[in-house]
Design an enzyme around this catalytic site. Structure first.
Site, PDB file in Angstrom:
ATOM      1  N   ASP A 114     -45.541 -10.630 -10.088  1.00  0.00           N
ATOM      2  CA  ASP A 114     -45.519  -9.575 -11.102  1.00  0.00           C
ATOM      3  C   ASP A 114     -45.871  -8.297 -10.349  1.00  0.00           C
ATOM      4  O   ASP A 114     -47.022  -8.070  -9.988  1.00  0.00           O
ATOM      5  CB  ASP A 114     -46.563  -9.904 -12.178  1.00  0.00           C
ATOM      6  CG  ASP A 114     -46.835  -8.729 -13.117  1.00  0.00           C
ATOM      7  OD1 ASP A 114     -46.132  -7.703 -13.028  1.00  0.00           O
ATOM      8  OD2 ASP A 114     -47.768  -8.859 -13.943  1.00  0.00           O
TER       9      ASP A 114
ATOM     10  N   LYS B 106     -43.839   2.294  -8.798  1.00  0.00           N
ATOM     11  CA  LYS B 106     -42.851   1.661  -9.674  1.00  0.00           C
ATOM     12  C   LYS B 106     -42.153   2.676 -10.569  1.00  0.00           C
ATOM     13  O   LYS B 106     -41.015   2.474 -10.978  1.00  0.00           O
ATOM     14  CB  LYS B 106     -43.591   0.618 -10.513  1.00  0.00           C
ATOM     15  CG  LYS B 106     -42.706  -0.355 -11.263  1.00  0.00           C
ATOM     16  CD  LYS B 106     -43.585  -1.422 -11.904  1.00  0.00           C
ATOM     17  CE  LYS B 106     -42.857  -2.287 -12.884  1.00  0.00           C
ATOM     18  NZ  LYS B 106     -43.769  -3.320 -13.440  1.00  0.00           N
TER      19      LYS B 106
ATOM     20  N   GLU C 175     -40.031  -8.752 -17.356  1.00  0.00           N
ATOM     21  CA  GLU C 175     -41.446  -9.065 -17.591  1.00  0.00           C
ATOM     22  C   GLU C 175     -41.675  -9.766 -18.938  1.00  0.00           C
ATOM     23  O   GLU C 175     -42.343 -10.802 -18.984  1.00  0.00           O
ATOM     24  CB  GLU C 175     -42.290  -7.794 -17.494  1.00  0.00           C
ATOM     25  CG  GLU C 175     -42.487  -7.356 -16.048  1.00  0.00           C
ATOM     26  CD  GLU C 175     -42.907  -5.904 -15.913  1.00  0.00           C
ATOM     27  OE1 GLU C 175     -43.320  -5.296 -16.925  1.00  0.00           O
ATOM     28  OE2 GLU C 175     -42.806  -5.376 -14.788  1.00  0.00           O
TER      29      GLU C 175
ATOM     30  N   ASP D 213     -47.256  -5.398 -24.354  1.00  0.00           N
ATOM     31  CA  ASP D 213     -47.747  -5.313 -22.977  1.00  0.00           C
ATOM     32  C   ASP D 213     -48.395  -3.957 -22.701  1.00  0.00           C
ATOM     33  O   ASP D 213     -47.715  -2.952 -22.498  1.00  0.00           O
ATOM     34  CB  ASP D 213     -46.571  -5.561 -22.015  1.00  0.00           C
ATOM     35  CG  ASP D 213     -46.990  -5.492 -20.539  1.00  0.00           C
ATOM     36  OD1 ASP D 213     -48.148  -5.120 -20.251  1.00  0.00           O
ATOM     37  OD2 ASP D 213     -46.152  -5.813 -19.678  1.00  0.00           O
TER      38      ASP D 213
HETATM   39  N1  LIG Z   1     -61.539  -6.978 -19.559  1.00  0.00           N
HETATM   40  C1  LIG Z   1     -60.822  -5.869 -19.687  1.00  0.00           C
HETATM   41  N2  LIG Z   1     -61.009  -5.041 -20.739  1.00  0.00           N
HETATM   42  C2  LIG Z   1     -60.297  -3.907 -20.860  1.00  0.00           C
HETATM   43  N3  LIG Z   1     -59.379  -3.511 -19.985  1.00  0.00           N
HETATM   44  C3  LIG Z   1     -59.137  -4.290 -18.925  1.00  0.00           C
HETATM   45  C4  LIG Z   1     -59.832  -5.500 -18.720  1.00  0.00           C
HETATM   46  N4  LIG Z   1     -59.386  -6.056 -17.573  1.00  0.00           N
HETATM   47  C5  LIG Z   1     -58.448  -5.214 -17.077  1.00  0.00           C
HETATM   48  N5  LIG Z   1     -58.293  -4.161 -17.891  1.00  0.00           N
HETATM   49  C6  LIG Z   1     -57.410  -3.003 -17.698  1.00  0.00           C
HETATM   50  O1  LIG Z   1     -56.061  -3.425 -17.656  1.00  0.00           O
HETATM   51  C7  LIG Z   1     -55.319  -2.522 -16.867  1.00  0.00           C
HETATM   52  C8  LIG Z   1     -54.494  -3.279 -15.870  1.00  0.00           C
HETATM   53  O2  LIG Z   1     -53.619  -4.102 -16.548  1.00  0.00           O
HETATM   54  P1  LIG Z   1     -52.471  -4.917 -15.780  1.00  0.00           P
HETATM   55  O3  LIG Z   1     -53.068  -5.567 -14.608  1.00  0.00           O
HETATM   56  O4  LIG Z   1     -51.821  -5.752 -16.768  1.00  0.00           O
HETATM   57  O5  LIG Z   1     -51.580  -3.683 -15.330  1.00  0.00           O
HETATM   58  P2  LIG Z   1     -50.095  -3.611 -14.777  1.00  0.00           P
HETATM   59  O6  LIG Z   1     -49.303  -4.753 -15.206  1.00  0.00           O
HETATM   60  O7  LIG Z   1     -50.106  -3.272 -13.343  1.00  0.00           O
HETATM   61  O8  LIG Z   1     -49.649  -2.305 -15.454  1.00  0.00           O
HETATM   62  P3  LIG Z   1     -48.262  -1.902 -15.963  1.00  0.00           P
HETATM   63  O9  LIG Z   1     -47.970  -2.799 -17.119  1.00  0.00           O
HETATM   64  O10 LIG Z   1     -48.480  -0.505 -16.318  1.00  0.00           O
HETATM   65  O11 LIG Z   1     -47.304  -2.137 -14.846  1.00  0.00           O
HETATM   66  C9  LIG Z   1     -56.300  -1.610 -16.172  1.00  0.00           C
HETATM   67  O12 LIG Z   1     -56.346  -0.357 -16.820  1.00  0.00           O
HETATM   68  C10 LIG Z   1     -57.610  -2.346 -16.368  1.00  0.00           C
HETATM   69  O13 LIG Z   1     -58.715  -1.453 -16.412  1.00  0.00           O
HETATM   70 MG   LIG Z   2     -47.747  -5.452 -16.272  1.00  0.00          MG
END
Ligand SMILES: Nc1ncnc2c1ncn2[C@@H]1O[C@H](COP(=O)(O)OP(=O)(O)OP(=O)(O)O)[C@@H](O)[C@H]1O
Ligand SMILES: [Mg+2]
Lengths: 255, 607
Positions: free
Chosen positions: B8, B70, B171, B193
């Site tokens: 991912d 991205k 995704e 998402d």
């Molecule tokens: N326990 C939690 N509570 C609240 N927010 C959280 C928690 N754990 C992670 N996050 C938040 O989730 C976000 C990251 O999410 P994720 O890893 O799904 O992102 P991503 O898939 O890279 O993003 P995108 O979908 O934009 O590509 C960050 O802002 C992080 O601070």
């Molecule tokens: Mg994501």
């Protein structure tokens, strides 16, 4: 000294049990660093030159090498290294010159050590009249005496005032190189993990500036020394200096 | 059986998973985290940083840190998204040789796929460390709205990282796949998402035999966890300004700490009702005096600070359902994806809008990588039942008179497929026709993306509307689109194969692959060198410690002086070997040194 002057160190020390083994070895260590007396209120830590644990002749050889590297023309008569070593490493002389520079005119410091004999291209420091050339001379004196921190501060000052000065940049570069090497040698392997050695609720009672505070905030018991330096947001030398300081104060531990 | 990893590749975080037996497993990185920030940086010393370590210096080294690559991948230099990124990014974006986008880091310029490849390479290493064997194949996920160029660019990023990307999947599809894994179902689901930088809602139809149809996807590429963090930072900065009259934003180190602390507090508040933000020595006021920042943040405060952001996601959900022409009651399950959906207020809002509790059987930040891993395994095991049928992410068609877009293959058509339509000339005596192949959903051609064009000549002179031209679109299993135009009267024909382009030529990709390989080799060599160097330095220190004693013991004996001289030579040789960074030489010297050290120790113990 009065406890109030440097609360950080005293808070810390008193919080360490007297029979704590590392404390002893730490005290041992400080003795190998001339002029580094943490309890001395006169001590400007930043100005103290740290001499690595090397046999004196090797140390001087290295210093000389770095001098040669930076192409600062300093003639070195082959048979005088031992003599210079002796003088350079004499803690008395060293400390006097290093910790209270303003009290002692640099030219005199140089004469005390008879350094003109070896570094005669420095000219007679007394001959300089204007401020710029006298600080140039002081920079060179300090450099010659191994006070690279002091020389660096002056060299940077000269550069600030005269950005096109030809000599200062070489000194800046060389001092930075030597100091970086020295601090690196003192700190040891870059792969050591850095950890905080002070209870979280006591950190705020230390005396630190925001840059030390920043470095401290990056320490997470997983980060290595090398990584910490990489992400410090400062020059490597500044970061090394602060890390070293934090380690000496036993705020952080390496290992 | 060859193992395939699922990656991912997120805007803010990336995650890698693999199928172990029948269970998808997310692989933690060296730091023990299951996700790795998609952040790449180059330090002052020219060292490359990827992941958490890069994120932790993102503000203090902002000019040389790339985040959210991205948002730029597969985009043209003159696209509005790139224009926007140039204004908002702290790193330097420049134009590439093919009207593509390049990023400047210190003294080097990188293509966007190259930057993404660094993240993919990191994920590859994470997997290889875990599996103890090289990994070659991967399934990588992309947002459902990515067009062919963005998909191709992602594939190229994989190639540069040394990965054969055997399939690119959406995704939300990957999330649904992990969710529907092992169950036979036929239902309509919503995938909500909310990640670090982007928000998407997709409505999917999950059918029997692995048919996952994305019916609609709507989102905001600038709405995510970072906006929540920013609200906390604002709150902290304002409070500090009120208390001390100092603006913490002026100091990069302070801002970096604020950002790290804000995100940490936000995540903690998903589990507890109150958390303390403690930043000692946040800023210096003068010599030897620094101020501390200490505040307690309660969950209701956070919720109030971010209320409108959560509200915005609900509005976008409404839009997604409208696009899918569905009523909210027709959604049978809601799948939460993205770390931000762990926030209780988000879950409450989702429950409120959809009128049902979201499905919590899968981990929001891991589910997409898991779906990719499931798909990867199914592809190499050739399990037809588990293989997703690829669908076209966008409608395909041509431009017709009046700048209109005439659709031939609708969005979400399962491939392979082929469609034909008959067109006529639009002017009298027209002898040639230009076929503009386009992709997109707009009725207006200029709002869609031009994929390619060709000209069909030699038409019979006739009044407009009298010459008939048959246009055929064909998409094969690899997603390659060919377009064929034929004059139905005289059989004159012309065709074109549309290949998506990432903005890089094959040669460039090859070059970048070599560079990436070189980097890996360098990194390994570096590790070996460092190890050898350390061993040598420890030995040198030990030997030097023994010198005085040895001198005392051997006194003036000739043999002793010889030995000491030799030892000194060995030490010096080692030093120059270290200086020349020659790993082999240092290793040789290590042998000599340990012999010397043993001898010294022997002498001392006897002396
Ligand atoms: N326990 C939690 N509570 C609240 N927010 C959280 C928690 N754990 C992670 N996050 C938040 O989730 C976000 C990251 O999410 P994720 O890893 O799904 O992102 P991503 O898939 O890279 O993003 P995108 O979908 O934009 O590509 C960050 O802002 C992080 O601070
Ligand atoms: Mg994501």
């Amino acid at each position: 000294m009065s406890t109030n002057d440097r609360p950080s160190m005293n808070v810390h020390r008193s919080s360490t049990p007297p029979d704590d083994a590392p404390l002893e070895s730490w005290d041992d260590e400080t003795e190998t660093v001339p002029g580094l007396d943490l309890d001395d209120p006169m001590n400007e830590f930043d100005r103290v030159t740290v001499i690595p644990d090397l046999p004196p002749d090797l140390y001087v050889q290295r210093v000389m090498e770095s001098v040669n590297d930076s192409r600062i023309p300093i003639p070195i008569p082959g048979d005088t290294i031992a003599a210079i070593t002796e003088r350079l490493l004499d803690p008395e002389q060293y400390f006097t010159l290093d910790s209270r520079p303003p009290a002692l005119p640099p030219s005199q410091g140089a004469r005390d050590l008879d350094l003109e004999l070896y570094f005669d291209d420095l000219g007679s420091p007394g001959a300089f009249t204007d401020a710029a050339s006298s600080s140039l001379a002081e920079m060179k004196d300090r450099y010659a005496m191994g006070d690279f921190s002091g020389a660096l501060v002056i060299a940077e000052g000269i550069l600030d005032a005269h950005p096109d000065d030809l000599e200062a940049p070489r000194y800046v570069r060389s001092c930075r190189e030597v100091l970086t090497q020295m601090y690196s040698a003192r700190l040891g392997s870059p792969d050591q993990v850095v950890s905080i050695a002070v209870p979280a609720d006591q950190i705020r009672w230390l005396t630190l500036d925001h840059r030390a505070g920043f470095l401290l905030s990056l320490v997470d018991d997983r980060i290595t020394l090398d990584q910490l330096l990489d992400i410090s947001g400062m020059t490597r030398l500044d970061a090394l200096r602060i890390v070293f300081q934090l380690m000496e104060q036993r705020v952080i531990a390496l290992g | 059986m060859e193992r395939v990893i699922g990656i991912d590749l997120g805007t803010t975080n990336s995650c890698v998973a693999i199928l172990e037996g029948d269970t998808p497993v997310v692989i933690p990185n060296r730091g023990g985290y299951k996700t790795t920030p998609s952040v790449v940086a180059v330090t002052e010393a020219g060292k490359r940083l990827v992941g958490h370590i890069a994120k932790r210096q993102a503000i203090t080294n902002a000019e040389n840190t790339v985040y959210a690559a991205k948002r730029l991948i597969g985009r043209k230099w003159n696209s509005p998204q790139v224009k926007n990124a140039i204004m908002t990014s702290s790193y330097t974006i420049v134009e590439g040789p093919h009207a593509d986008v390049r990023i400047k880091l210190r003294d080097k310029t990188f293509s966007v796929p190259e930057v993404s490849s660094m993240v993919l390479q990191e994920m590859k290493i994470v997997a290889e460390d875990y599996l103890g064997e090289p990994v070659k194949k991967a399934v990588v996920t992309v947002p459902a709205y990515f067009n062919d160029n963005q998909r191709q660019a992602t594939k190229d990023a994989g190639a540069i990282a040394g990965l054969d990307v055997i399939r690119i999947i959406n995704e939300p599809t990957a999330a649904s796949l992990a969710y529907g894994y092992g169950k036979d179902m036929d239902r309509t689901v919503a995938v909500y998402d909310l990640g670090g930088g982007t928000f998407d809602v997709s409505i999917l139809e999950i059918g029997a035999h692995g048919v996952f149809k994305v019916i609609s996807t709507t989102g905001d590429t600038f709405l995510g966890g970072e906006d929540f963090d920013a609200r906390i930072i604002d709150w902290l900065v304002t409070g500090f300004q009120d208390d001390h009259g100092i603006d913490l934003r002026q100091d990069r180190m302070a801002l970096q700490r604020l950002r790290d602390a804000a995100e940490k507090a936000k995540c903690e508040l998903s589990g507890v009702r109150e958390t303390e933000i403690n930043l000692p020595f946040i800023i210096s006021t003068g010599r030897n005096e620094a101020l501390h920042l200490q505040r307690t943040l309660a969950r209701p405060t956070l919720e109030k600070l971010t209320e409108d952001l959560v509200e915005r996601t609900v509005d976008i959900c409404k839009q997604a359902l409208a696009d899918a022409k569905l009523d909210v009651s027709e959604v049978e399950d809601v799948i939460l994806v993205g770390g931000m959906t762990r926030m209780p207020a988000v879950q409450t809002a989702v429950t409120g809008y959809f009128g049902r509790e979201p499905n919590k059987s899968v981990h929001p930040d891991e589910v997409v990588a898991m779906g990719a891993a499931i798909q990867g395994a199914a592809l190499v095991q050739d399990r037809r039942d588990m293989i997703l049928l690829d669908v076209t992410p966008h409608a395909l068609g041509i431009m017709t008179f009046g700048s209109n877009f005439e659709e031939l293959i609708p969005q979400n058509t399962t491939v392979p497929t082929s469609r034909t339509k008959v067109f006529t000339t639009s002017r009298d005596d027209q002898t040639a026709v230009k076929i503009l192949v386009m992709q997109g959903e707009s009725k207006r051609a200029d709002e869609n993306e031009l994929l390619g064009e060709f000209i069909l000549t030699g038409l019979r002179r006739a009044p407009k509307g009298h010459v008939e031209i048959e246009v055929t679109f064909e998409i094969n299993t690899d997603g390659i689109v060919s377009v064929h135009a034929k004059d139905m009267e005289n059989g004159q024909a012309q065709s074109i194969q549309v290949t998506a382009t990432s903005g890089l030529t094959q040669d460039e990709i090859k070059n970048m692959m070599t560079n990436a390989q070189d980097y890996l080799v360098e990194r390994r060599v570096d590790e070996h060198f460092e190890a050898a160097k350390q061993e040598a330095e420890t030995l040198i220190a030990e030997i030097e410690r023994l010198f005085p004693e040895i001198e005392r013991v051997v006194g003036s004996a000739d043999f002793g002086r010889d030995a000491i001289a030799k030892a000194r030579t060995t030490v010096e040789r080692t030093r120059s070997a270290i200086d020349s960074k020659d790993t082999g030489l240092v290793k040789e010297q290590v042998d000599q040194l340990s012999r010397t050290q043993r001898m010294f120790k022997g002498v001392v113990s006897r002396g």
